[in-house]
Design an enzyme around this catalytic site. Structure first.
Site, short mmCIF file in Angstrom:
data_model
loop_
_atom_site.label_atom_id
_atom_site.label_comp_id
_atom_site.label_asym_id
_atom_site.label_seq_id
_atom_site.Cartn_x
_atom_site.Cartn_y
_atom_site.Cartn_z
N LYS A 1 2.45 0.48 15.05
CA LYS A 1 3.88 0.46 15.37
C LYS A 1 4.33 -0.71 16.24
CE LYS A 1 4.77 3.91 12.97
NZ LYS A 1 5.40 3.61 11.68
N HIS B 1 0.84 -1.19 0.00
CA HIS B 1 0.00 0.00 0.00
C HIS B 1 0.87 1.25 0.00
CE1 HIS B 1 -4.03 -1.77 0.75
NE2 HIS B 1 -3.29 -2.76 1.23
#
Length: 426
Positions: free
Chosen positions: A301, A76
């Site tokens: 993250k 992406h």
């Protein structure tokens, strides 16, 4: 009866961090044992993160763990930010130096790593119990556990890596008063679902809605992953499938776009929190991943930080155990925490900008919308988001992943060292 053995590095936890560390150490000629209190089937099925930074992708490729990721992962180049009923695209490749992210589920990463480690002859003990650490003040700490057959083990190690998550035993095994914790709880949770339906979007959609945040992501071309902001103490029983789809349609809907619905195969509620423990090391015990830090999933993250930790740790342990030098080991905590706090700030920022705080007044809501408008109208602001989202990596990242050849022959890399009294020799 207790079985005694020895290894160079004892690794507690068979999640991505522990498995990657074992792999990186083997590539450097350092043997290890990985122990895990869950079953292999559980580790390969538990749903966790699924978004990899560009640097994480390059790391997995560099160490021979990227074949299936490259074949099945979804690349992406941006995301959508949605608010006030409008959807705006951020093009990461244009905003950065061509960076992107890849969707590849953590479950698949764990499967790949377990397969690679077992094929290399590594020792992974699943379904262990009564794990404990001893003699942490010595240069050879002791790792004790009971295996799935009920046999008690005592393993003397040159170092121990605590990759056992937030609720593990390693952080709590450090001396009382050593660890300082900084944390923040959020007054909401995420209700996440897996649905057997093709994604309704080409890029992830992050939507701020006056009734709460929503996220549309995916796992494969045929499986969608979606989230809803819910109260922190929400009961999953209050969310039958029909209510979930109705609320997703409500929060994600924009004119001319349809959200495809399908069978929900899994749903769960996850709390939102930020947590950082420091230091991440006590003598020869090193913490990595969720054992040392937790971030809300908004910035994607957690998995990337865990793999970054053990990449740094593998270099530090190589220098310590092969060269007898402690420079990198001494710097391990500070090195990792610099990256951790950057990711913690970004995750907090994304979370605060997109979620509706139940205690927020009109002033706070107006600030959120002002920030979102600034991000989609300012190239500088959009670049800040894109750099952090795709991974703001130091130039040393890939050099940290480079293999330092071990003392064995090239054909024996990733296996146990010949002649070494490894764990598993009963």
């Amino acid at each position: 009866m207790t079985v005694s053995s020895r290894t160079q590095v004892g690794i507690v936890g068979a999640g991505p961090a522990g498995l990657l560390l074992s792999h990186l150490l083997a590539m450097r000629g350092i043997d290890s044992i990985v122990i895990e209190n869950r079953s292999r089937a559980y580790c390969e099925a538990r749903q966790r993160a699924g978004l990899l930074e560009a640097g994480t992708v390059e790391l997995l490729r560099a160490v021979g763990l990227g074949e299936r990721m490259d074949a099945e992962g979804l690349e992406h180049g941006g995301i959508y930010l949605q608010f006030e009923g409008e959807r705006h695209h951020l093009d990461f490749r244009d905003l950065t130096d061509g960076r992107w992210v890849t969707i590849y589920a953590q479950t698949e990463i764990v499967k790949d790593m377990i397969k690679a480690r077992l094929e290399a002859g590594a020792v992974i003990e699943f379904e262990v119990s009564d794990t404990e650490l001893a003699e942490l003040d010595a240069d050879q700490p002791v790792l004790r556990f009971t295996d799935s057959a009920g046999v008690r083990h005592e393993v003397r190690c040159d170092a121990v890596a605590g990759c056992d998550g937030f609720h593990g035993i390693c952080r709590d095994s450090m001396p009382a008063g050593l660890v300082t914790v900084a944390e923040r709880g959020y007054p909401y949770s995420w209700l996440g679902i897996l649905a057997t339906v093709p994604p309704s979007t080409d890029e992830l959609i992050y939507a701020r809605h006056e009734d709460g945040f929503a996220l549309h992501t995916m796992r494969t071309p045929h499986v969608s992953r979606l989230y809803l902001q819910v109260p922190a103490d929400e009961d999953i029983a209050r969310w039958p499938d029909v209510r979930i789809w109705s609320e997703l349609q409500h929060r994600l809907g924009v004119p001319g776009w349809d959200l495809k619905e399908g069978p929900i195969t899994e749903k769960a509620i996850s709390p939102m929190r930020s947590f950082v423990a420091s230091p991440m090391r006590y003598r020869r015990l090193f913490l990595a991943g969720d054992a040392a830090h937790i971030v809300p999933p908004t910035g994607a993250k957690g998995l990337n930080l865990a793999l970054a930790d053990v990449t740094v740790l593998a270099r530090a342990l190589t220098q310590l155990l092969r060269e007898g030098q402690a420079e990198l080991a001494d710097a391990y905590s500070d090195t990792c925490l610099g990256r951790v706090w950057r990711a913690t700030h970004f995750s907090w920022w994304m979370t605060s900008m997109l979620h509706v705080d139940p205690d927020t007044d009109r002033f706070g809501a107006a600030l959120q919308l002002s920030q979102l408008r600034y991000v989609i109208s300012s190239r500088a602001a959009a670049t800040t988001l894109a750099e952090n989202y795709t991974g703001y990596l130091p130039l040393s990242w890939l050099s940290e992943a480079q293999v330092v050849p071990g003392p064995q022959g090239p054909g024996e890399q990733c296996g146990q060292r010949p002649g070494h009294s490894g764990v598993g020799e009963r």
